[in-house]
Structures are given as structure tokens and as C-alpha cells.
Design a protein around this motif. Structure first.
Motif, short mmCIF file in Angstrom:
data_model
loop_
_atom_site.label_atom_id
_atom_site.label_comp_id
_atom_site.label_asym_id
_atom_site.label_seq_id
_atom_site.Cartn_x
_atom_site.Cartn_y
_atom_site.Cartn_z
N PRO A 1 0.83 -1.23 0.00
CA PRO A 1 0.00 0.00 0.00
C PRO A 1 0.85 1.26 0.00
O PRO A 1 0.35 2.36 -0.23
CB PRO A 1 -0.80 -0.13 1.30
CG PRO A 1 0.06 -0.96 2.19
CD PRO A 1 0.77 -1.92 1.30
N ILE A 2 2.16 1.10 0.26
CA ILE A 2 3.06 2.25 0.25
C ILE A 2 3.48 2.53 -1.19
O ILE A 2 3.83 1.62 -1.94
CB ILE A 2 4.30 1.96 1.12
CG1 ILE A 2 3.87 1.74 2.57
CG2 ILE A 2 5.30 3.10 1.02
CD1 ILE A 2 5.00 1.31 3.48
N ARG A 3 3.43 3.76 -1.59
CA ARG A 3 3.80 4.14 -2.95
C ARG A 3 5.33 4.06 -3.10
O ARG A 3 6.05 4.67 -2.29
CB ARG A 3 3.32 5.56 -3.24
CG ARG A 3 1.82 5.66 -3.43
CD ARG A 3 1.32 7.08 -3.26
NE ARG A 3 0.86 7.31 -1.89
CZ ARG A 3 0.38 8.46 -1.46
NH1 ARG A 3 0.34 9.49 -2.28
NH2 ARG A 3 -0.05 8.58 -0.22
N ILE A 4 5.81 3.30 -4.16
CA ILE A 4 7.26 3.06 -4.31
C ILE A 4 7.71 3.37 -5.75
O ILE A 4 7.04 2.99 -6.71
CB ILE A 4 7.62 1.59 -3.98
CG1 ILE A 4 7.11 1.23 -2.57
CG2 ILE A 4 9.12 1.38 -4.07
CD1 ILE A 4 7.29 -0.24 -2.23
N LEU A 5 8.82 4.09 -5.83
CA LEU A 5 9.49 4.35 -7.11
C LEU A 5 10.92 3.79 -7.02
O LEU A 5 11.56 3.90 -5.97
CB LEU A 5 9.58 5.86 -7.37
CG LEU A 5 8.30 6.64 -7.71
CD1 LEU A 5 8.63 8.13 -7.69
CD2 LEU A 5 7.78 6.23 -9.07
#
Length: 701
Positions: free
Chosen positions: A31-35
Motif C-alpha cells: 500500500p506504500i507508494r514506491i518508485l
């Protein structure tokens, strides 16, 4: 060697492949936004959470530089942390979002270095976690904790074993402890075993049975002022609504308690003298009645005496020296009465009335104390601004003895009324003396009748049990016009008119005649408006009203509002009342004359200086006192007096009215002597208004 059993259709993965699949699964489902960016800050991969939040497709993100994706503002803000991550140091920061998708949200941004197998940094992961809700929750919890810790209310939670589960600093301070010295201990250990069992335990038991409890107590600590505490105990329920503990809310109410004590004291004290007031006196007498009633069978003689002290000539001090002097005198009297009997209860009833309650005395003892009070006040010698004033006192005594309880226990008001009647008798005898109430005494009976008459007047004022009567005044000089004198009657409860002497004396003595005169004036003015223009009436004004500037202003204003035509109305005032209130009477007469209304000087000749005062009063008529007329047919001296009055009246252009005309012989003598008008039973008796002018004129009063 253990064999591995493989399911049909499955292919064994190399450990590196399995690890890669696990990483991709975590990366895409987090659910954590990752790049993932390389060292040139080009986006090489992005997870689903980021794409969903930002509203991008994978093709719109992968391959772009980070500055193109997040914008210059965000990139410059995060550049130091990114460069640190590329240098091999993980970085975390909490910051508010700047882009459209994250604006107004609080983000936890973590930059993590990505290394190859040799440990070289080949890029970094940027992980964005929305912590807004958690931050707000923490803020609320922190705020609540701060409020609970800072509140002056002492709060605690007690479990079923009567042990503290939690307490805030205020609660700990209440018992002069730290919070850690309270939590985990039993209530008895903290507040004391005696206080716990006697004061708290019954309420705790009730709380665990589902009831809310409230109580107050006083906490005394060595070297400190006592603290008044108000406590509320309320059941604490768990998830299944079962009672798992008790919430304690203890509040310091010392200021409120002290204020209430001051108010209670003020409610029972006289503010000027600091003596007990009338309410406190009534409570004291009530307790004495109860005590005397309890031992009445054993009492031999009087147990308690009430002495009512009424100052004589106090009004003189107020009138001549002012209210400041009067107040100073009252304070001196209060100090004097305190010193007369240290064990006595002393009170001020109001005005110039005091009371002394003393116990274990006989009638003789009470009388002697009253005489001491009278003599001491006479000897006081009050001096104000160099001028000496003499003041006396009348004392009435009421006894709580066997006779007082002969029929039944008296009420508080009974006892006060007994003393009041006795004091009145003392004043009637000239004052400066003591009188003891005895129910069979003739003077006491007369006083009792007067009180009954006073109550009659008060009831009539409240319920409107008044009726106007009219008595004719007939001309005998051939030129004057007839009129009717308006008389007032009080009706009994069964509607019968009572003799005026029954209530007038009581009303005048107790200051009610101005109210009675107001009723008469208002009623006559309303009814007169509906009568023919040739109707002429006269209204009697009491001495109290003649001397009252407030009544004067009321009367003149009422006459102006009614617009009474000149000659239709006259007002009768007695010679004695006019002389007693000379200046006010002169102003009243002038006001009436200016409005074209007549003034009759009633009871003329009853004073020694009647002719001298007549020159000062601008009146239209004299009404000769009935005592002069009564036996005029056989008394030459009375005839001479009337002739003299008529001669003076003619010289002043004033008409003369004679009352008490009972027969034709008296009428003819008065005509020969020059009297202008007469009234009496020979002319006509007083009759109800309706018999003269009919029911149509009985307008509401």
C-alpha cells in the motif's frame, strides 16, 4: 538424503528466481507508494499503489526523469535526501505533500539505497507513506492526554480489587503523592484504611452494582488549609458491557464551599450590626420551642423568654442628624445588647427593632433583664457631631412557659406576635418600660383585635373587598349646591359592610391608608366619568396621604389624566393632618386649587389654634367638628362658638358645613347662625353608591 515430492505440473525454481518473484509481489501489492530510480534519477520501476494514487499509467512514468515526474519544487525539496541515499545513507523525512494528488496530506518519505551484488549503489527506492490519519490520531490522543494531565479535576480508574489502574497528576496531588505512587496501589493504601471503609467502600460497591455515586468530603492535611472535595463515581464498562472498574472524578470545591458558608452566614446576619437577623431569630425560637416542648412536663416555670426591643424616638435622630447618625446609633445599641447577657441570643429584626432570647429564666428574671435594657439605653447618651440625642426603648416580653404550651405548641410567629403585642402596650403607656404578654390581659386582647383588623385591611386590599358609600350634604343658605361625601366601607367575607372604625385605625397605624386612599381616588375618578355633569362629590384624604409627597404626586397626576371639570370634585382633609404636615399639605392644596377643585378643611375647631392655621390654608369650606354641633340646641356656648366660626369664615369668603345634624331643631339653629350646608342622619344616612347613581355607574376599579 531427504527427497522432495513435487506436485504435478510444478517446476522447481532457482532460489534467485523465487526471491525475485517474492520481491515483485511485495513491490506491487504494497500500500506504500514506491518508485525505483537509477543513479541518473531515471524512473526504472513503479508499483501499483503509486500509479493508482497519482492516476498515471506505467508507460507515463517508467523512463522519465524524477524531476519530470514530481516537478521541480518536490525534486528540489527532496534532493538532499536523494543524494544522501545515492551516497549509501538511507534517509527518512515527514513532510506535507506539494503535488495535486498529495496536497494537504502528511507523508513519510523514505529514500533507501539499492545495491548490486558487489555492494555498489546502483539507484534508490523512494517510498511514500500517507500518515495523515495516524498523525491526526496521535494529535488527538496527545491533546487528550495533555488535557487530562493539565485538568484540575482529579481523575482515576479503580478495578474490581479496589486497586488504581490509572490516575492523572491532579489525583495524585490530591493525596500529596506522585502518579507512580498511586497506580498499582489499593485505594485504602492511598487514602487511608479508615476513610476507605467509612466513606468510599459503600459507594464503590454501589458502582460495581451499576449505580452512579456522588459525595463530598473535607480533606485535612498538616500545615495546609482544609480542602473541600466533591467526588463522582461512575461504572466503567468493558466490551461486553460488563462493569470492569470505576471512574473516579474528584473536584476541588473549596472556593464554592467557602462561598456557600459565607452566603449562609450572610443569610443569617444583619449587615449593619453583624447581629443575627430575623430569619436567624426565627430559627432560634423554633429550636427553643422544640426544646421546651420536649421537656414541658418536667419544666417548673419558664425555660425561654423573647424580649422585643423597640427604640423610642429613633426617627428623631434620623430626621435631624441623618441616616449615617441613625446607623451609628443602631450599632451602639447592638453592642450594648450583646453586653447585657453574654449567653443571650441577640438579633436585629430590621429598622429600630431588636430581639433578645434568653434561657432558663422566670418571668421575674425576664422582666428585670428588660428593665436593665430600658435603663441602659436611656443612659446611653448618643452624641453625633457635637449634638447629644436621648433615645429610649420599649420592651415586650413573651414567655415559653407551661401556659404557652397549655393548648398546643405555639408557632414561631405566635411567640414573635406575643412579644410584639406586649411591646405595643408598653409604647401605648408612654414607652420606656417593659410589658409582659399575658393572653388574658385586656390590653393584650385589644392589641390582638387591632392585628385582626390589620389583617382585614390587608385582605381587602388584595381581594378588592371595598365598597363606596355616599352621604348627602344639603345646602340651607339658598345659594350653595348639594353634593355627596364619598365614604369607604370594608366588606366582610360574607359581603356585609363593617364599621369604618374597625379598620381605619389599624390601617393608619401600620401605614396602609395611602394605599386605601389610592383605591378610593382611582375608583371615584373612573365612575365620575360616567355621571352627569352636575354631580358633585367630595373625597376624604387620610393624614398619612396628606403628608406623603409620593401620594401628592400620584393624586395630581391622576386628576390631570382624568381631566375633571372644575367644581365637580372636592377633597376633605382634617385640620390636624394639615397642621402635622404643613408644607406638604400647603403644596397639595395649591395643586388642587390650581386645577379648579375645592378643598374642605374637616373637623375644624378640634385644635387649639384653628383660626391661626386657617389663615395659612387656602380652602373653600370648613366642616365644623361634630363634637361642637352635637348639643348645640341646648348649649349657648356651642352656639356662640359656631357663630364665631361662621363670622371668621364669612370674612375669608369661606363656606361653613355642619355635620351631626340629627333633627330639624338643630338644622334651624344652624341656619340662623349662618351655616351654609349640613349633613347628618336627619339629612340622610350613608348608602351604597348603587342606590344613588345606579349599577350602570359601577365601572371596574
Amino acid at each position: 538424503m531427504r527427497k522432495t515430492v513435487k506436485q504435478a505440473g510444478t517446476v522447481a525454481l532457482h532460489p534467485l528466481q523465487a526471491r525475485q518473484l517474492a520481491f515483485e509481489t511485495c513491490f506491487n501489492t504494497s500500500p506504500i507508494r514506491i518508485l525505483f530510480c537509477d543513479r541518473d534519477m531515471i524512473v526504472r520501476d513503479v508499483n501499483a499503489a503509486f500509479l493508482e494514487t497519482e492516476g498515471f499509467t506505467r508507460g507515463e512514468v517508467v523512463g522519465k526523469t524524477l524531476i519530470e515526474l514530481v516537478g521541480p519544487a518536490v525534486f528540489e525539496r527532496d534532493r538532499p535526501q536523494i543524494e544522501a541515499a545515492l551516497a549509501g545513507e538511507a534517509q527518512s523525512v515527514v513532510s506535507w505533500g506539494l503535488r495535486r494528488a498529495t496536497r494537504g496530506r502528511l507523508l513519510r518519505i523514505h529514500h533507501e539505497p539499492v545495491r548490486d551484488a558487489a555492494g555498489a549503489v546502483i539507484g534508490f527506492l523512494s517510498m511514500l507513506e500517507d500518515t495523515t490519519d495516524l498523525h491526526q490520531l496521535r494529535q488527538r490522543v496527545s491533546m487528550q492526554d495533555e488535557v487530562i494531565n493539565q485538568t484540575s479535576d482529579a481523575l482515576a480508574v479503580v478495578d474490581a480489587d479496589y486497586r488504581y489502574l490509572w490516575a492523572n497528576p491532579s489525583y495524585a496531588r490530591l493525596w500529596n503523592r506522585l502518579t507512580e505512587e498511586v497506580v498499582g496501589r489499593t485505594v485504602a493504601e492511598v487514602i487511608g484504611h479508615e476513610a476507605f471503609h467509612e466513606r468510599v467502600l459503600p459507594h464503590l460497591i454501589g458502582c460495581f452494582e451499576g449505580r452512579v455515586a456522588r459525595y463530598t468530603f473535607t480533606c485535612e492535611r498538616e500545615g495546609k488549609a482544609e480542602t473541600h472535595v466533591s467526588v463522582r463515581l461512575e461504572p466503567l464498562r468493558g466490551e461486553n458491557c460488563e462493569i470492569v472498574g470505576v471512574v473516579v472524578n474528584a473536584r476541588d470545591v473549596t472556593e464554592e464551599a467557602q462561598l456557600n458558608q459565607r452566603l449562609r452566614r450572610q443569610a443569617l446576619r444583619d449587615t449593619l450590626t453583624d447581629l443575627a437577623n430575623r430569619h436567624a431569630l426565627e430559627l432560634e425560637i423554633g429550636s427553643r420551642i422544640e426544646a421546651c416542648g420536649a421537656c414541658n412536663a418536667l419544666c417548673q416555670g419558664c425555660n425561654t423568654a423573647l424580649l422585643l426591643v423597640d427604640l423610642d424616638d429613633f426617627k428623631v435622630v434620623n430626621d435631624l442628624a441623618g441616616h449615617a447618625a441613625g446607623d451609628a446609633l443602631l450599632k451602639q445599641i447592638a453592642s450594648l445588647l450583646r453586653s447585657m447577657d453574654p449567653d443571650a441570643f441577640v438579633a436585629r429584626l430590621g429598622g429600630d427593632e431588636f430581639a433578645v432570647v434568653t434561657g432558663m429564666v422566670t418571668e421575674t428574671d425576664a422582666t428585670r433583664l428588660g428593665e436593665r435594657i430600658v435603663h441602659s439605653i436611656e443612659a446611653l447618651g448618643f452624641v453625633w457631631q457635637g449634638e447629644c440625642f436621648s433615645v429610649g426603648a420599649s420592651v415586650g416580653v413573651a414567655l415559653l412557659d407551661q401556659q404557652a404550651f397549655a393548648a398546643s405548641a405555639p408557632s414561631v410567629q405566635d411567640v414573635i406576635n406575643w412579644a410584639d403585642r406586649a411591646c405595643f402596650v408598653a409604647k401605648e403607656k408612654g414607652g420606656a418600660r417593659v410589658s409582659v404578654f399575658h393572653p388574658d390581659d385586656d390590653e393584650m386582647k385589644a392589641r390582638f383585635r387591632e392585628i385582626g383588623n390589620l389583617q382585614l385591611v390587608q385582605a381587602a386590599l388584595q381581594s378588592g373587598r371595598f365598597e363606596l358609600f355616599l352621604m348627602p350634604v344639603a345646602p340651607i343658605d339658598g345659594t350653595s349646591a348639594p353634593w355627596h361625601e364619598v365614604l369607604l366601607r370594608v366588606l366582610s367575607e360574607d359581603g356585609r359592610p363593617l364599621p369604618p372604625a374597625v379598620f381605619i385605625a389599624a390601617a393608619e397605624r401600620h401605614g396602609l391608608m395611602s394605599r386605601v386612599d389610592r383605591w378610593v381616588v382611582e375608583t371615584v375618578l373612573k365612575r365620575l366619568a360616567g355621571l352627569p355633569d352636575d354631580v358633585h362629590l367630595s373625597i376624604n384624604l387620610s393624614g398619612q396621604s396628606v403628608g406623603d409627597p409620593i401620594f401628592r404626586d400620584f393624586l395630581l397626576a391622576a386628576l390631570d389624566a382624568a381631566a375633571i371639570a372644575p367644581g365637580r370634585l372636592a377633597f376633605e382633609i382634617t385640620e390636624t393632618s394639615a397642621v402635622r404636615s404643613m408644607e406638604t399639605a400647603l403644596e397639595l392644596i395649591a395643586g388642587l386649587k390650581a386645577r379648579g377643585l375645592e378643598v374642605v378643611l374637616d373637623d375644624f375647631g378640634s385644635g387649639l389654634s384653628s383660626f391661626g392655621y386657617l389663615r395659612r390654608f387656602d380652602v373653600d369650606m370648613l366642616k365644623i367638628d361634630g363634637n361642637i354641633i352635637g348639643n348645640i340646641g341646648h348649649d349657648v356656648v356651642q352656639q356662640t362658638i359656631v357663630a364665631g366660626i361662621v363670622a371668621v369664615a364669612e370674612a375669608m369668603h369661606v363656606k361653613v358645613v355642619a355635620e351631626y345634624v340629627e333633627d330639624l331643631e338643630t338644622l334651624e339653629i344652624l341656619r340662623d347662625l349662618g351655616v351654609s350646608l349640613v349633613q347628618g342622619y336627619y339629612i340622610g344616612k350613608p348608602v351604597p353608591w348603587s342606590q344613588v347613581y345606579g349599577d350602570r355607574d359601577l365601572l371596574p376599579a
